[in-house]
Design an enzyme around this catalytic site. Structure first.
Site, mmCIF file in Angstrom:
data_model
loop_
_atom_site.group_PDB
_atom_site.id
_atom_site.type_symbol
_atom_site.label_atom_id
_atom_site.label_comp_id
_atom_site.label_asym_id
_atom_site.label_seq_id
_atom_site.Cartn_x
_atom_site.Cartn_y
_atom_site.Cartn_z
ATOM 1 N N TYR A 33 19.085 -0.964 -4.695
ATOM 2 C CA TYR A 33 19.756 0.226 -5.263
ATOM 3 C C TYR A 33 20.083 1.254 -4.175
ATOM 4 O O TYR A 33 21.249 1.587 -3.932
ATOM 5 C CB TYR A 33 18.839 0.808 -6.340
ATOM 6 C CG TYR A 33 19.263 2.108 -6.956
ATOM 7 C CD1 TYR A 33 20.584 2.345 -7.344
ATOM 8 C CD2 TYR A 33 18.318 3.117 -7.190
ATOM 9 C CE1 TYR A 33 20.952 3.540 -7.944
ATOM 10 C CE2 TYR A 33 18.678 4.304 -7.793
ATOM 11 C CZ TYR A 33 19.993 4.520 -8.160
ATOM 12 O OH TYR A 33 20.337 5.705 -8.752
ATOM 13 N N LYS B 124 2.993 3.283 0.465
ATOM 14 C CA LYS B 124 3.895 4.303 1.029
ATOM 15 C C LYS B 124 3.127 5.167 2.030
ATOM 16 O O LYS B 124 3.616 5.453 3.123
ATOM 17 C CB LYS B 124 4.496 5.168 -0.087
ATOM 18 C CG LYS B 124 5.512 4.431 -0.966
ATOM 19 C CD LYS B 124 6.717 3.965 -0.172
ATOM 20 C CE LYS B 124 7.669 3.099 -0.969
ATOM 21 N NZ LYS B 124 8.626 2.346 -0.136
ATOM 22 N N TYR C 224 0.916 0.653 -5.010
ATOM 23 C CA TYR C 224 2.285 0.943 -4.553
ATOM 24 C C TYR C 224 2.303 2.243 -3.754
ATOM 25 O O TYR C 224 2.799 2.297 -2.621
ATOM 26 C CB TYR C 224 3.248 1.039 -5.757
ATOM 27 C CG TYR C 224 4.485 1.829 -5.441
ATOM 28 C CD1 TYR C 224 5.506 1.279 -4.680
ATOM 29 C CD2 TYR C 224 4.617 3.163 -5.859
ATOM 30 C CE1 TYR C 224 6.631 2.033 -4.351
ATOM 31 C CE2 TYR C 224 5.722 3.920 -5.538
ATOM 32 C CZ TYR C 224 6.728 3.351 -4.781
ATOM 33 O OH TYR C 224 7.826 4.101 -4.449
ATOM 34 N N SER D 3 8.228 8.252 -0.368
ATOM 35 C CA SER D 3 8.393 8.715 -1.744
ATOM 36 C C SER D 3 7.596 9.982 -1.991
ATOM 37 O O SER D 3 6.521 10.178 -1.408
ATOM 38 C CB SER D 3 7.887 7.610 -2.684
ATOM 39 O OG SER D 3 7.727 8.111 -3.982
#
Ligand code: UDP
Length: 340
Positions: free
Chosen positions: A13, A155, A151, A126
């Site tokens: 994306y 990061k 997750y 993020s």
């Protein structure tokens, strides 16, 4: 000769929109992707929008020898590393999948940059690193909170790996971009977000509900300590976000970075509630959305939005697209995907 940039996860994306923005800014782009959560359609979309036959290699960044062949074949000095798994819930259920993929792929990229003498790297981080922030809006100095999922932990770990790498090895410079909530699609509707299965994120769930793919949007909680009781996020148009990557790459290529490792928030600076976003989607696209209020989703942060002063001042970049136009582009893309 044009500066060349390797875009890992360039069929995804954000990667595909960034590839377009780089090409439009005059860079040569090489895309690699393992298609674990994407397909050739996005690469074709990038080629169609730009009119450039962008080179593509199907490579998994965890396969170091295959990745080395890409480094040998192309003379890029810069890498933007998007390739990673990103589903919070899945990372809780299968943490080793996330640690193995997200850490190994980035370490391979950095080792090859060192071995092959490449200089500049952007890492997709993020706002999740801020957790439930201790102050709002969050600046880059706002302390990170312990990650609430594997997750999120990858990061934080990758940020630290990049910091230490850039500090230790002469010639390697890095920037971590902390994304807030990217939404929308390219105005051409040739590329956009294409989640597999049931979407986790709000806007794909909204557009799929509007398209009739999902019956009803569940709004997770209206009893938060916010003006309308729903959570607040900083939703940024993916094309604006792509522009931040171009500005950050230019900073490294032109040697304008002040430290070997830098961090920038990439958001709009404005907070929008879930209810405000749903209402705006209905208004700008002139439709009614089927939604209901349900209980809170576990792990959700109440409010988070960015202080963007550092990116504005240092990168000379600012988000310019309105939420209204972004929600229109998101809907135009969903309609295109569904043939509506
Ligand atoms: N959200 C929601 N329904 C959904 C998906 C998300 O109400 O089907 C809410 C979620 O609780 C959060 C906001 O929308 O407050 C943004 O969620 P998303 O997963 O897109 O981003 P993140 O939570 O990672 O910021």
């Amino acid at each position: 000769m044009k500066e060349q940039v390797l875009v890992s996860g360039g069929a995804g994306y954000i990667g595909s929109h960034t590839a377009v923005a780089l090409i439009e800014a005059g860079y040569d782009v090489v895309i690699i992707d393992n298609f674990s959560n994407s397909d050739m359609g996005a690469v074709e979309g990038v080629r169609k929008i730009t009119g450039v036959e962008v080179p593509f290699e199907q490579v998994d960044c965890c396969d170091k020898e295959a990745l080395r062949a890409v480094f040998k074949k192309y003379p890029f000095k810069s890498v933007i590393h998007f390739a990673a798994y990103k589903a919070v819930g899945e990372s809780v259920a299968d943490p080793l999948k996330y640690y193995s993929n997200n850490l190994n792929s980035f370490v391979n990229i950095l080792e090859l940059m060192k071995e092959e003498g490449r200089n500049n790297v952007l890492f997709s981080s993020s706002a999740t690193v801020y957790g439930e922030p201790v102050e709002l809006p969050v600046t880059e100095q706002t302390p990170r909170q312990p990650a609430t999922s594997p997750y999120g932990n990858t990061k934080q770990m990758c940020e630290d790996i990049l910091r230490d790498t850039a500090a230790a090895y002469e010639g390697i410079k890095g920037i971590a971009l902390r994304y807030f909530n990217p939404i929308g699609a390219h105005p051409s509707a040739l590329i956009g977000e294409l989640p597999r299965g049931v979407p986790n994120n709000l806007v794909p769930f909204i557009t799929q509900t509007a398209a009739g793919v999902r019956e009803c949007l569940s709004i997770f909680g209206d009893d938060y300590n916010t003006p309308d009781g729903t959570c607040i996020r900083d939703y940024i148009d993916v094309v604006d976000l792509a522009g931040a990557h171009v500005a950050a790459i230019a900073r490294l290529v032109e040697g304008k970075n002040k430290e070997s490792y830098e961090i920038f928030n990439v958001g709009t600076g404005n907070g929008t509630s879930v209810m405000e976003l749903v209402t705006a989607f209905e208004r700008v696209n002139e439709l009614k959305l089927n939604y209901k209020i349900v209980g809170r989703r576990s792990g959700d942060v109440e409010s988070v939005w960015a202080d963007t002063a550092l990116a504005n001042d240092e990168l000379g970049w600012k988000a310019v697209r309105s939420t209204d136009e972004t929600l229109q582009s998101a809907w135009a893309w969903e309609k295109k995907v569904r043939g509506l």
